[in-house]
Design a protein around this motif. Structure first.
Motif, PDB file in Angstrom:
ATOM      1  N   LYS A 318     -23.288  -0.738  -0.642  1.00  0.00           N
ATOM      2  CA  LYS A 318     -22.589   0.245  -1.012  1.00  0.00           C
ATOM      3  C   LYS A 318     -22.482   1.412  -0.544  1.00  0.00           C
ATOM      4  CE  LYS A 318     -23.236  -2.232  -6.152  1.00  0.00           C
ATOM      5  NZ  LYS A 318     -23.664  -1.608  -7.071  1.00  0.00           N
ATOM      6  N   LEU A 319     -21.325   1.952  -0.316  1.00  0.00           N
ATOM      7  CA  LEU A 319     -20.727   3.246   0.712  1.00  0.00           C
ATOM      8  C   LEU A 319     -19.882   4.168  -0.491  1.00  0.00           C
ATOM      9  CD1 LEU A 319     -18.065   2.861   1.578  1.00  0.00           C
ATOM     10  CD2 LEU A 319     -19.519   1.325   3.288  1.00  0.00           C
ATOM     11  N   TYR A 320     -19.543   5.201   0.122  1.00  0.00           N
ATOM     12  CA  TYR A 320     -18.458   6.598  -0.455  1.00  0.00           C
ATOM     13  C   TYR A 320     -17.805   6.747   1.286  1.00  0.00           C
ATOM     14  CZ  TYR A 320     -21.847   9.955   0.056  1.00  0.00           C
ATOM     15  OH  TYR A 320     -23.013  10.513   0.080  1.00  0.00           O
ATOM     16  N   LYS A 372     -12.038  -0.228  -2.038  1.00  0.00           N
ATOM     17  CA  LYS A 372     -12.490   0.740  -2.793  1.00  0.00           C
ATOM     18  C   LYS A 372     -13.075  -0.826  -3.662  1.00  0.00           C
ATOM     19  CE  LYS A 372      -9.258   4.289  -4.723  1.00  0.00           C
ATOM     20  NZ  LYS A 372      -9.340   4.659  -6.024  1.00  0.00           N
ATOM     21  N   LYS A 373     -13.193  -1.772  -3.743  1.00  0.00           N
ATOM     22  CA  LYS A 373     -14.184  -3.217  -4.221  1.00  0.00           C
ATOM     23  C   LYS A 373     -15.063  -3.393  -3.131  1.00  0.00           C
ATOM     24  CE  LYS A 373     -11.289  -5.171  -7.838  1.00  0.00           C
ATOM     25  NZ  LYS A 373     -10.265  -5.914  -7.630  1.00  0.00           N
ATOM     26  N   ALA A 374     -14.587  -3.810  -1.843  1.00  0.00           N
ATOM     27  CA  ALA A 374     -14.961  -3.841  -0.290  1.00  0.00           C
ATOM     28  C   ALA A 374     -16.021  -3.076  -0.026  1.00  0.00           C
ATOM     29  CB  ALA A 374     -14.205  -4.210   0.725  1.00  0.00           C
ATOM     30  N   MET A 375     -15.669  -1.731  -0.439  1.00  0.00           N
ATOM     31  CA  MET A 375     -16.928   0.061  -0.162  1.00  0.00           C
ATOM     32  C   MET A 375     -17.484  -0.080  -1.525  1.00  0.00           C
ATOM     33  SD  MET A 375     -13.952   2.949   0.041  1.00  0.00           S
ATOM     34  CE  MET A 375     -15.735   3.658   0.507  1.00  0.00           C
ATOM     35  N   GLU A 378     -17.716  -5.469  -4.121  1.00  0.00           N
ATOM     36  CA  GLU A 378     -17.158  -6.531  -5.630  1.00  0.00           C
ATOM     37  C   GLU A 378     -16.248  -7.338  -4.277  1.00  0.00           C
ATOM     38  OE1 GLU A 378     -15.561  -3.864  -8.027  1.00  0.00           O
ATOM     39  OE2 GLU A 378     -17.532  -2.588  -8.634  1.00  0.00           O
ATOM     40  N   CYS A 379     -16.104  -7.327  -3.170  1.00  0.00           N
ATOM     41  CA  CYS A 379     -15.275  -8.187  -3.218  1.00  0.00           C
ATOM     42  C   CYS A 379     -15.508  -8.084  -0.545  1.00  0.00           C
ATOM     43  CB  CYS A 379     -13.769  -8.215  -2.605  1.00  0.00           C
ATOM     44  SG  CYS A 379     -13.177  -6.203  -1.749  1.00  0.00           S
ATOM     45  N   ASN A 380     -15.664  -9.196  -0.579  1.00  0.00           N
ATOM     46  CA  ASN A 380     -15.918  -9.729   1.171  1.00  0.00           C
ATOM     47  C   ASN A 380     -15.221  -9.458   2.339  1.00  0.00           C
ATOM     48  OD1 ASN A 380     -17.884 -10.713   2.829  1.00  0.00           O
ATOM     49  ND2 ASN A 380     -16.793 -12.574   2.777  1.00  0.00           N
ATOM     50  N   ILE A 381     -13.866  -8.012   1.944  1.00  0.00           N
ATOM     51  CA  ILE A 381     -12.493  -7.304   3.160  1.00  0.00           C
ATOM     52  C   ILE A 381     -13.687  -6.992   3.928  1.00  0.00           C
ATOM     53  CG2 ILE A 381     -11.224  -6.309   2.530  1.00  0.00           C
ATOM     54  CD1 ILE A 381     -10.048  -6.922   0.476  1.00  0.00           C
ATOM     55  N   ASP A 382     -13.246  -7.206   4.892  1.00  0.00           N
ATOM     56  CA  ASP A 382     -13.492  -6.183   6.136  1.00  0.00           C
ATOM     57  C   ASP A 382     -13.003  -4.665   6.376  1.00  0.00           C
ATOM     58  OD1 ASP A 382     -14.719  -5.739   8.864  1.00  0.00           O
ATOM     59  OD2 ASP A 382     -13.262  -6.591   9.848  1.00  0.00           O
TER      60      ASP A 382
END
Length: 394
Positions: A318-320, A372-375, A378-382
């Motif tokens: 998880k990142l910001y 935001k979900k990928a960060m 919560e989802c597998n988006i590149d």
């Protein structure tokens, strides 16, 4: 030692060495924040120090700035004070075969400063008023950007007009910071100065990032009358990695902007950077007036690091974003398109179009929510964020 998380812990650690001479390693904005922390806690600073005195100021608040390898002090403690994305690499290099004491900076050091904290929270829109930058820096993915921009439409608008800028600006919240930077030297668009005056008239805060390419003396006289919150100069370098002709006219403009002060008495130019070491004729003019940074990144994976000169990142978990807490530091292109950020040269994350949509629809839209979900895993988006120097693990 483990990473320090709070200013209170940081001050306590420094005061363990109250019988030693305290130096701040770094003379940029991080160094100034740490200096303020020390002053507030009655910690005396002997000097700021830097790796290379060339391209740095001579004093900060009457405290001398000296070269690190010229210090012969067996009673020294060094407070690390680097820009966030470079701190680990530089710290490790300094500590090699070195018996001095080094104290790492607190987490999120820039968020301690009120201006920097607000800048990372408030909405920001970088303005790219033209496609195609003649400066064409070696470490700038211009080809990636141009190919992506014209991929589906070779007749796409390449030059933002003042009227288009007005339409877009008037859709933005009044607390939006307007940054004239983006993917191009802003003054390559001949209407950019009028855009700046219009934004100022409408009450928006502004910052400016410029190489001075595309300007003449009359233009510069207009620019230095504007109340920019921050001005960052990209200078010519000794290797010619930035295509900035070091002409008599360029050096004259450099002298003018270097010797200009804001109404509060501070320098008009807050800081500067270049693509390698500063050109010697640049240093003759800027020496002792402001710091010139020289660290380059791979722009979130948009550049090949063939010569191993670039800072790279590979962030898992998880990142910001340390640059934009709310993912609202975006870039406006000439046809109204809004992309995620200044590292999205490949236009991987298009958020919407400000000429045809409201800002609220863009900033709350599906594209940005998926990022935001990928960060947050919560989802597998590149997403490019995982290759970005501004990304940190939560």
């Amino acid at each position: 030692m483990e990473q320090i998380n709070t200013v209170k812990e940081y001050v306590k650690e420094i005061k363990r060495y109250d019988k030693k001479n305290i130096y701040i390693y770094g003379a940029g904005k991080v160094g100034k924040i740490i200096y303020k922390i020390c002053c507030d806690n009655k910690i005396n600073i002997k000097a700021f120090c830097v790796t290379d005195i060339n391209g740095n100021v001579e004093t900060i608040n009457n405290v001398p700035v000296v070269q690190f390898d010229g210090i012969s002090d067996n009673n020294a403690v060094f407070l690390m004070a680097f820009i966030e994305h470079g701190e680990k690499r530089i710290s490790e290099k300094l500590k090699e075969n070195n018996d001095n004491i080094f104290i790492e900076m607190p987490n999120n050091i820039l968020m301690i400063d009120d201006y920097e904290k607000k800048r990372r929270i408030r909405p920001t829109m970088e303005i790219t008023p033209k496609i195609g930058c003649v400066v064409n820096c070696r470490y700038c993915p211009q080809r990636n950007f141009i190919d992506a921009y014209y991929k589906d439409n070779t007749k796409r608008n390449s030059n933002m007009t003042l009227e288009q800028f007005k339409i877009c600006l008037n859709k933005l919240p009044k607390d939006t910071l307007i940054e004239f930077a983006g993917f191009v030297e802003p003054f390559l668009n001949k209407e950019s100065i009028d855009m700046m005056y219009y934004a100022n008239e409408k009450g928006y805060d502004m910052t400016l990032f410029t190489t001075l390419v595309g300007l003449n003396k009359n233009d510069l006289e207009r620019i230095i009358r504007l109340p920019f919150k921050q001005v960052v100069l990209h200078t010519a370098d000794k290797d010619g990695f930035a295509n900035i002709p070091v002409t008599k006219e360029y050096l004259e403009l450099l002298k003018i902007i270097t010797n200009t002060h804001k109404k509060d008495g501070s320098m008009f130019v807050d800081e500067a950077n270049c693509q390698s070491k500063p050109h010697e004729k640049v240093l003759e003019i800027t020496k002792g007036k402001f710091k010139i940074y020289c660290e380059m990144s791979d722009r979130a994976g948009n550049l090949d690091n063939k010569d191993n000169n670039l800072t790279m990142a590979d962030v898992h978990g998880k990142l910001y974003c340390t640059r934009s807490v709310n993912i609202n530091h975006n870039v406006l292109l000439p046809d109204g398109t809004v992309v995620l950020c200044c590292n999205d040269f490949g236009m991987k994350h298009v958020l919407g179009n400000l000429l045809t949509q409201s800002y609220e629809n863009i900033i709350n839209g599906q594209a940005i929510n998926e990022i935001k979900k990928a960060m947050n895993l919560e989802c597998n988006i590149d997403i490019i964020c995982r290759k970005c120097m501004f990304a940190k693990v939560r």
